[in-house]
Design a protein around this motif. Structure first.
Motif, short mmCIF file in Angstrom:
data_model
loop_
_atom_site.label_atom_id
_atom_site.label_comp_id
_atom_site.label_asym_id
_atom_site.label_seq_id
_atom_site.Cartn_x
_atom_site.Cartn_y
_atom_site.Cartn_z
N THR A 12 -25.58 26.93 8.08
CA THR A 12 -24.57 26.30 7.24
C THR A 12 -25.12 24.99 6.65
O THR A 12 -26.20 24.53 7.03
N LEU A 49 -22.14 25.62 2.25
CA LEU A 49 -23.14 26.68 2.28
C LEU A 49 -23.03 27.41 3.61
O LEU A 49 -22.91 26.80 4.67
N TYR A 66 -32.28 22.55 -2.99
CA TYR A 66 -31.61 22.64 -4.30
C TYR A 66 -32.58 22.13 -5.36
O TYR A 66 -33.17 21.06 -5.21
N TRP A 70 -32.33 23.91 3.64
CA TRP A 70 -31.81 24.26 2.32
C TRP A 70 -32.58 23.46 1.26
O TRP A 70 -32.95 22.31 1.49
N TYR A 78 -24.98 30.78 -3.11
CA TYR A 78 -24.15 29.89 -3.93
C TYR A 78 -23.23 29.08 -3.02
O TYR A 78 -22.60 29.62 -2.10
N ALA A 79 -23.16 27.78 -3.26
CA ALA A 79 -22.22 26.94 -2.53
C ALA A 79 -20.81 27.27 -2.97
O ALA A 79 -20.57 27.65 -4.13
#
Length: 255
Positions: free
Chosen positions: A173, A220, A236, A234, A213-214
């Protein structure tokens, strides 16, 4: 807001304030100076958070046929050169005060906690250069350069259970947030496409496992099969108004 003026801190600590000039067509400034070798931040985007100041290097060569009050500056503008991005600057002096050639190194300082910034100021900005002459008059030249000013982003991560059983499920997460320059806080950044990466124990590099996709709150969540011990994170990659970011790594031992 003060978008049409900025505070300039000259070498040695003296302060000067320059007011914005009326927009002029490219190449049609009053004359008396030309600007070359213009660079801002090495061509990279300027990424700004909520509280920490950002120093942006710039440099250029100014050639004049007149004496100047102080060496010229480069600045960011859009919608005309009177629409400038608020910041303070530092730059070197040149002996003699012209006319002639002056190589200038400049530092732009951006900090939303000191100089207000609006969120809609994120995006593309053009670059121009300006000098004010002794006895009056100035020269403003638009340059064929674009600089993207971006809001900083952040990511968190949590992988569980720890330890995990081989062949069972690991849930990863996290949350993606973005700097809000107006509130000076980080806020949820929903709908982002974010990569989940894994680095096996003993390795020095991460590999993308999947993309997620958030949700609308920036949350997430995904699951993977536990196969080996390693670290999850994670990533981005950013967009035209928002800078990229990586979470810290969360190691999960697989038994």
């Amino acid at each position: 807001m003060g978008k049409q003026i900025w505070r300039a801190v000259v070498a040695g600590g003296a302060a000067a304030v320059f007011t914005a000039v009326a927009a002029v067509p490219a190449g049609a400034a009053e004359g008396g100076a030309s600007f070359s070798r213009v660079q801002v931040n090495g061509g990279k985007p300027i990424v700004i958070g909520t509280s920490k100041g950002v120093k942006v290097p710039a440099s250029f060569r100014m050639t004049t046929t007149r004496k100047w009050k102080v060496p010229g500056v480069v600045f960011l503008y859009r919608n005309g050169t009177d629409d400038r991005l608020w910041h303070s600057i530092d730059w070197n002096d040149c002996p003699g005060g012209g006319p002639g050639v002056c190589d200038v190194k400049e530092t732009m300082y951006f900090n939303p906690s000191e100089w207000p910034m609006r969120n809609n100021e994120a995006g593309a900005w053009k670059v121009a250069a300006e000098v004010h002459f002794k006895g009056g008059g100035k020269d403003v030249d638009r340059k064929n350069l674009t600089v993207h000013v971006k809001r900083n982003s952040r990511l968190t991560v949590n992988a569980s259970p720890e330890p995990a059983v081989k062949g069972k499920t690991i849930t990863v997460t996290g949350k993606v947030t973005r700097a809000n320059w107006e509130t000076r806080k980080y806020a949820s950044y929903g709908g982002r496409h974010v990569s989940l990466q894994f680095k096996p124990a003993g390795s020095t590099s991460y590999t993308t496992v999947k993309k997620v996709y958030a949700n609308s709150s920036g949350g997430l969540k995904t699951t993977v099969k536990a196969s080996k011990t390693g670290t999850w994170r994670w990533v981005y990659h950013g967009n035209t108004t928002t800078g990229p970011s990586k979470s810290s790594g969360d190691k999960v031992v697989v038994k």
